[in-house]
Motif scaffolding. Sequence first.
Motif, PDB file in Angstrom:
ATOM      1  N   THR A 151    -109.374 -49.971 -15.852  1.00 45.07           N
ATOM      2  CA  THR A 151    -109.261 -49.706 -14.419  1.00 45.07           C
ATOM      3  C   THR A 151    -110.570 -50.103 -13.761  1.00 45.07           C
ATOM      4  N   ASP A 152    -110.561 -50.267 -12.444  1.00 44.88           N
ATOM      5  CA  ASP A 152    -111.790 -50.560 -11.694  1.00 44.88           C
ATOM      6  C   ASP A 152    -112.219 -49.323 -10.923  1.00 44.88           C
ATOM      7  N   VAL A 153    -113.534 -49.135 -10.868  1.00 43.86           N
ATOM      8  CA  VAL A 153    -114.076 -47.954 -10.196  1.00 43.86           C
ATOM      9  C   VAL A 153    -115.232 -48.369  -9.287  1.00 43.86           C
ATOM     10  N   MET A 154    -115.182 -47.906  -8.032  1.00 45.73           N
ATOM     11  CA  MET A 154    -116.329 -48.046  -7.140  1.00 45.73           C
ATOM     12  C   MET A 154    -116.633 -46.679  -6.546  1.00 45.73           C
ATOM     13  N   VAL A 155    -117.855 -46.234  -6.781  1.00 50.78           N
ATOM     14  CA  VAL A 155    -118.270 -44.907  -6.308  1.00 50.78           C
ATOM     15  C   VAL A 155    -119.449 -45.098  -5.362  1.00 50.78           C
ATOM     16  N   GLY A 156    -119.298 -44.633  -4.122  1.00 51.05           N
ATOM     17  CA  GLY A 156    -120.367 -44.773  -3.127  1.00 51.05           C
ATOM     18  C   GLY A 156    -120.077 -45.907  -2.169  1.00 51.05           C
ATOM     19  N   ARG A 157    -120.671 -45.776  -0.953  1.00 51.36           N
ATOM     20  CA  ARG A 157    -120.327 -46.736   0.099  1.00 51.36           C
ATOM     21  C   ARG A 157    -121.544 -47.503   0.605  1.00 51.36           C
ATOM     22  N   SER A 158    -122.222 -48.204  -0.261  1.00 54.53           N
ATOM     23  CA  SER A 158    -123.357 -49.023   0.174  1.00 54.53           C
ATOM     24  C   SER A 158    -123.659 -49.996  -0.942  1.00 54.53           C
ATOM     25  N   GLN A 159    -124.695 -50.811  -0.730  1.00 51.61           N
ATOM     26  CA  GLN A 159    -125.104 -51.747  -1.769  1.00 51.61           C
ATOM     27  C   GLN A 159    -125.568 -50.991  -3.013  1.00 51.61           C
ATOM     28  N   LYS A 160    -125.904 -49.715  -2.842  1.00 55.93           N
ATOM     29  CA  LYS A 160    -126.351 -48.908  -3.986  1.00 55.93           C
ATOM     30  C   LYS A 160    -125.189 -48.199  -4.672  1.00 55.93           C
ATOM     31  N   SER A 161    -123.964 -48.520  -4.253  1.00 54.84           N
ATOM     32  CA  SER A 161    -122.804 -47.928  -4.925  1.00 54.84           C
ATOM     33  C   SER A 161    -122.711 -48.496  -6.340  1.00 54.84           C
ATOM     34  N   LEU A 162    -121.925 -47.841  -7.171  1.00 53.02           N
ATOM     35  CA  LEU A 162    -121.703 -48.327  -8.538  1.00 53.02           C
ATOM     36  C   LEU A 162    -120.318 -48.955  -8.609  1.00 53.02           C
ATOM     37  N   PHE A 163    -120.247 -50.124  -9.216  1.00 53.56           N
ATOM     38  CA  PHE A 163    -118.977 -50.839  -9.333  1.00 53.56           C
ATOM     39  C   PHE A 163    -118.835 -51.273 -10.785  1.00 53.56           C
ATOM     40  N   PHE A 164    -117.715 -50.915 -11.395  1.00 55.75           N
ATOM     41  CA  PHE A 164    -117.541 -51.270 -12.804  1.00 55.75           C
ATOM     42  C   PHE A 164    -116.075 -51.301 -13.177  1.00 55.75           C
ATOM     43  N   ARG A 165    -115.809 -51.987 -14.285  1.00 54.65           N
ATOM     44  CA  ARG A 165    -114.494 -51.950 -14.910  1.00 54.65           C
ATOM     45  C   ARG A 165    -114.622 -51.062 -16.135  1.00 54.65           C
ATOM     46  N   LEU A 166    -113.712 -50.122 -16.252  1.00 51.67           N
ATOM     47  CA  LEU A 166    -113.723 -49.188 -17.372  1.00 51.67           C
ATOM     48  C   LEU A 166    -112.645 -49.606 -18.370  1.00 51.67           C
ATOM     49  N   PHE A 167    -113.047 -49.786 -19.624  1.00 55.20           N
ATOM     50  CA  PHE A 167    -112.118 -50.042 -20.730  1.00 55.20           C
ATOM     51  C   PHE A 167    -112.115 -48.792 -21.604  1.00 55.20           C
ATOM     52  N   TYR A 168    -110.940 -48.368 -22.049  1.00 53.59           N
ATOM     53  CA  TYR A 168    -110.859 -47.082 -22.754  1.00 53.59           C
ATOM     54  C   TYR A 168    -109.619 -47.050 -23.655  1.00 53.59           C
ATOM     55  N   PRO A 169    -109.651 -46.212 -24.707  1.00 51.86           N
ATOM     56  CA  PRO A 169    -108.441 -46.011 -25.505  1.00 51.86           C
ATOM     57  C   PRO A 169    -107.382 -45.340 -24.634  1.00 51.86           C
ATOM     58  N   CYS A 170    -106.163 -45.858 -24.649  1.00 45.14           N
ATOM     59  CA  CYS A 170    -105.144 -45.318 -23.739  1.00 45.14           C
ATOM     60  C   CYS A 170    -103.867 -44.946 -24.485  1.00 45.14           C
ATOM     61  N   ILE A 171    -103.010 -44.251 -23.768  1.00 45.32           N
ATOM     62  CA  ILE A 171    -101.663 -43.989 -24.273  1.00 45.32           C
ATOM     63  C   ILE A 171    -100.886 -45.285 -24.092  1.00 45.32           C
ATOM     64  N   SER A 172    -100.309 -45.764 -25.161  1.00 49.47           N
ATOM     65  CA  SER A 172     -99.602 -47.046 -25.124  1.00 49.47           C
ATOM     66  C   SER A 172     -98.469 -46.999 -24.103  1.00 49.47           C
ATOM     67  N   GLN A 173     -98.395 -48.030 -23.266  1.00 48.28           N
ATOM     68  CA  GLN A 173     -97.404 -48.070 -22.184  1.00 48.28           C
ATOM     69  C   GLN A 173     -96.501 -49.291 -22.355  1.00 48.28           C
ATOM     70  N   GLU A 174     -95.224 -49.065 -22.528  1.00 51.52           N
ATOM     71  CA  GLU A 174     -94.275 -50.179 -22.644  1.00 51.52           C
ATOM     72  C   GLU A 174     -94.191 -50.900 -21.298  1.00 51.52           C
ATOM     73  N   GLY A 175     -94.348 -52.215 -21.309  1.00 54.40           N
ATOM     74  CA  GLY A 175     -94.204 -52.996 -20.068  1.00 54.40           C
ATOM     75  C   GLY A 175     -95.281 -52.737 -19.043  1.00 54.40           C
ATOM     76  N   ALA A 176     -96.467 -52.271 -19.488  1.00 59.24           N
ATOM     77  CA  ALA A 176     -97.562 -51.980 -18.540  1.00 59.24           C
ATOM     78  C   ALA A 176     -98.063 -53.267 -17.891  1.00 59.24           C
ATOM     79  N   GLU A 177     -98.578 -53.120 -16.685  1.00 58.82           N
ATOM     80  CA  GLU A 177     -99.135 -54.278 -15.978  1.00 58.82           C
ATOM     81  C   GLU A 177    -100.384 -54.767 -16.698  1.00 58.82           C
ATOM     82  N   ARG A 178    -100.515 -56.091 -16.849  1.00 58.38           N
ATOM     83  CA  ARG A 178    -101.719 -56.708 -17.403  1.00 58.38           C
ATOM     84  C   ARG A 178    -102.541 -57.240 -16.229  1.00 58.38           C
TER      85      ARG A 178
END
Length: 389
Positions: free
Chosen positions: A21-48
């Motif tokens: 998932t993508d996460v942006m926390v904070g509303r300025s150039q000093k905000s943090l922006f990242f993509r989080l990769f994590y172990p998940c519950i397997s989802q049939e037909g999940a969006e790629r």
Amino acid sequence: MGATYSLGLPRGKGPHAVGCTDVMVGRSQKSLFFRLFYPCISQEGAERPFWIPRYEYYCGLADYMNMNRKWCAPLLSMTFGSCRIPVSWDAPLKLSNKKYPLIIFSHGLGAFRTVYSSVCAEMASRGFLVMALEHRDSSASATYYFKRESEASDIPEAPVQEEWLSYREVPKDQKEFHFRNPQLHQRANECLRGLKLIRSISGGKAAVNLLPTDFDLSSLKDNVDLSRAAVMGHSFGGATSILALVKEAQFKCAVALDAWIFPLENTLYPKVTKPVLFINTETFQTVDSVAKMKKICSLNDETKIITVLGTVHQSQTDFTFLAGNLVNRVFRTRGTIDPYEGLDITNQAALAFLQKHLQLKEDFDQWDGLLEGVGNAVIPNGPLQKSSM
């Protein structure tokens, strides 16, 4: 390689299905922006998710390569626009009786948060939570943040406006080191802020993600093992990981993929006392940079340098899998080694190193030999070449 088509991104080889998932926390150039990769519950037909999430990144890549946006961005979009990452978008976190160790990943010059999806997804499939940052120091080919339409407004729902940041070349009147070194410190501080955010969420504090998402950040509460945190990065991100390791006591070790070590100041070397794994490619490093790595090696017996033979600088990025023959010929995205084999060696060495220094009870020690440069297509120490930067 003889193939005339894109190879496709590899799936993680570990026991866990991978979500992101993508996460942006904070509303300025000093905000943090990242993509989080994590172990998940397997989802049939999940969006790629698409590999390159927005057209603006194609424009940024064109700028970074000093090519005309008008023809280059559409060409890149045509080449990579249909590429998707083999992970489940916004899938729920897989809850486990053991907490997930954390890796904070730092990208290289001209890259952004999705360019190392193969490495990040592999680490997540092995049971790590991976925060792939998008740096705000003008080293990303493009990135954006949200600014409030009214600066006085602190209401979370207040209208916001996208502001894009472009890649910046070294100004002509400035020496490269003096331009890059402050960027390096900003990037390392962003790694520290990333760790702080995960610590805060893990402790139960709510964080507002400004991006539309179905992923529940609060599911990380009590599920991250912050006593087992490492930092990892490629090229400029490799140097960033070393500096972050020095700045933050909670990082136990660093994995530096083909580190561009030039922007690190000389006074820093004696302070790199925790273990670093340098995984070099065969063609990028210089005698000077390897000498600096050896200086760091002399401070800790557990710091290692290995070189993967047949690899080029882009072998540790997703481009090595997705670039067809023409792009490969122009930009040297692939070496002589099979790209999947090259990345396997890189990932396995990293996993063996992380197991050792985060004290994990996994089976990654089966690859311990790689840390001594023992195995197919790997040698100890730096590459055997005599060029200088």
